[in-house]
Motif scaffolding. Structure first.
Motif, PDB file in Angstrom:
ATOM      1  N   TYR A  36       6.282   0.407   6.735  1.00 14.15           N
ATOM      2  CA  TYR A  36       4.975   0.392   6.088  1.00 14.15           C
ATOM      3  C   TYR A  36       3.832   0.747   7.042  1.00 14.15           C
ATOM      4  O   TYR A  36       3.051   1.660   6.782  1.00 14.15           O
ATOM      5  N   GLU A  37       3.716   0.022   8.147  1.00 11.67           N
ATOM      6  CA  GLU A  37       2.591   0.191   9.069  1.00 11.67           C
ATOM      7  C   GLU A  37       2.482   1.625   9.567  1.00 11.67           C
ATOM      8  O   GLU A  37       1.400   2.232   9.566  1.00 11.67           O
ATOM      9  N   ARG A  38       3.595   2.204   9.992  1.00  8.52           N
ATOM     10  CA  ARG A  38       3.590   3.572  10.536  1.00  8.52           C
ATOM     11  C   ARG A  38       3.311   4.604   9.442  1.00  8.52           C
ATOM     12  O   ARG A  38       2.628   5.597   9.689  1.00  8.52           O
ATOM     13  N   TYR A 105      -4.894   5.790  -2.742  1.00  3.77           N
ATOM     14  CA  TYR A 105      -4.363   4.428  -2.703  1.00  3.77           C
ATOM     15  C   TYR A 105      -3.914   4.073  -1.283  1.00  3.77           C
ATOM     16  O   TYR A 105      -4.265   3.018  -0.752  1.00  3.77           O
ATOM     17  N   VAL A 106      -3.156   4.948  -0.662  1.00  4.65           N
ATOM     18  CA  VAL A 106      -2.657   4.666   0.681  1.00  4.65           C
ATOM     19  C   VAL A 106      -3.813   4.610   1.678  1.00  4.65           C
ATOM     20  O   VAL A 106      -3.803   3.771   2.587  1.00  4.65           O
ATOM     21  N   TRP A 118       4.629  -4.596  -1.999  1.00  6.65           N
ATOM     22  CA  TRP A 118       4.886  -3.246  -1.496  1.00  6.65           C
ATOM     23  C   TRP A 118       6.221  -2.686  -1.964  1.00  6.65           C
ATOM     24  O   TRP A 118       6.330  -1.499  -2.281  1.00  6.65           O
ATOM     25  N   ALA A 119       7.224  -3.500  -2.028  1.00  2.96           N
ATOM     26  CA  ALA A 119       8.547  -3.007  -2.470  1.00  2.96           C
ATOM     27  C   ALA A 119       8.469  -2.408  -3.877  1.00  2.96           C
ATOM     28  O   ALA A 119       9.172  -1.445  -4.185  1.00  2.96           O
ATOM     29  N   GLU A 120       7.586  -2.928  -4.707  1.00  2.81           N
ATOM     30  CA  GLU A 120       7.439  -2.422  -6.079  1.00  2.81           C
ATOM     31  C   GLU A 120       6.398  -1.298  -6.176  1.00  2.81           C
ATOM     32  O   GLU A 120       6.481  -0.456  -7.074  1.00  2.81           O
ATOM     33  N   THR A 121       5.405  -1.304  -5.300  1.00  2.62           N
ATOM     34  CA  THR A 121       4.310  -0.340  -5.426  1.00  2.62           C
ATOM     35  C   THR A 121       4.382   0.827  -4.447  1.00  2.62           C
ATOM     36  O   THR A 121       3.570   1.745  -4.541  1.00  2.62           O
ATOM     37  N   ASP A 122       5.330   0.808  -3.539  1.00  2.00           N
ATOM     38  CA  ASP A 122       5.484   1.875  -2.554  1.00  2.00           C
ATOM     39  C   ASP A 122       5.531   3.230  -3.283  1.00  2.00           C
ATOM     40  O   ASP A 122       6.451   3.494  -4.054  1.00  2.00           O
ATOM     41  N   PRO A 123       4.540   4.112  -3.056  1.00  2.00           N
ATOM     42  CA  PRO A 123       4.447   5.359  -3.815  1.00  2.00           C
ATOM     43  C   PRO A 123       5.142   6.565  -3.185  1.00  2.00           C
ATOM     44  O   PRO A 123       5.051   7.677  -3.706  1.00  2.00           O
ATOM     45  N   ARG A 124       5.857   6.359  -2.106  1.00  2.00           N
ATOM     46  CA  ARG A 124       6.375   7.510  -1.356  1.00  2.00           C
ATOM     47  C   ARG A 124       7.334   8.384  -2.152  1.00  2.00           C
ATOM     48  O   ARG A 124       7.236   9.608  -2.096  1.00  2.00           O
ATOM     49  N   ARG A 125       8.247   7.799  -2.868  1.00  2.00           N
ATOM     50  CA  ARG A 125       9.218   8.619  -3.624  1.00  2.00           C
ATOM     51  C   ARG A 125       8.525   9.394  -4.748  1.00  2.00           C
ATOM     52  O   ARG A 125       8.842  10.564  -4.983  1.00  2.00           O
TER      53      ARG A 125
END
Length: 153
Positions: A36-38, A105-106, A118-125
């Protein structure tokens, strides 16, 4: 006029499509692998560098393609430039409605404070899927611009 505008359209379209291709084959996979942080730090670093370039190159190419479609006369070149402009408008539409909201958002996140969900909202994919789509469309526009430019002569 077409002898000046067509190479400029190819240059602008090629720069944008090249940057987007590099993102698909390099940056997006790297972002998916980062904690996440990176990841948030990377977006904070890249967005101010890419955002001025991408709208400018895509918008310039649309403008040039429209001018070329108007001045190319009747025939395949006119259709090609008009098609390329339409494809790039699709690229811009995907960017504005799908990728830019994720980037915003990011950008609102702090690298030091991971959201609890974050596990549910992580938008990367989701971002990667839309980025891949718009890159494919940008490459199709680039190929269309190449063919249209060849048809001018």
């Amino acid at each position: 006029m077409s002898t000046v505008l067509a190479p400029l359209a190819l240059l602008a379209n090629g720069i944008a499509a090249g940057i987007m291709t590099a993102t698909v084959i390099g940056f997006a996979p790297m972002m998916l692998s980062l904690p996440y942080e990176r990841y948030v730090q990377m977006v904070h670093f890249l967005r101010p560098r890419f955002d001025p370039v991408m709208p400018l190159t895509n918008g310039l190419t649309v403008l040039l393609d429209v001018l070329l479609a108007i001045t190319a006369g009747d025939g395949p070149a006119r259709v090609g430039f008009a098609t390329a402009a339409g494809l790039l408008l699709c690229v811009m539409g995907i960017s504005i409605t799908k990728n830019v909201p994720v980037n915003r958002y990011v950008m609102s996140l702090s690298p030091a404070a991971q959201p609890p969900d974050w596990a549910e909202t992580d938008p990367r994919r989701r971002w990667r899927a839309w980025n891949t789509t718009r890159t494919a469309v940008a490459l199709l526009a680039f190929a269309t611009n190449i063919v249209a430019t060849v048809r001018l002569g």
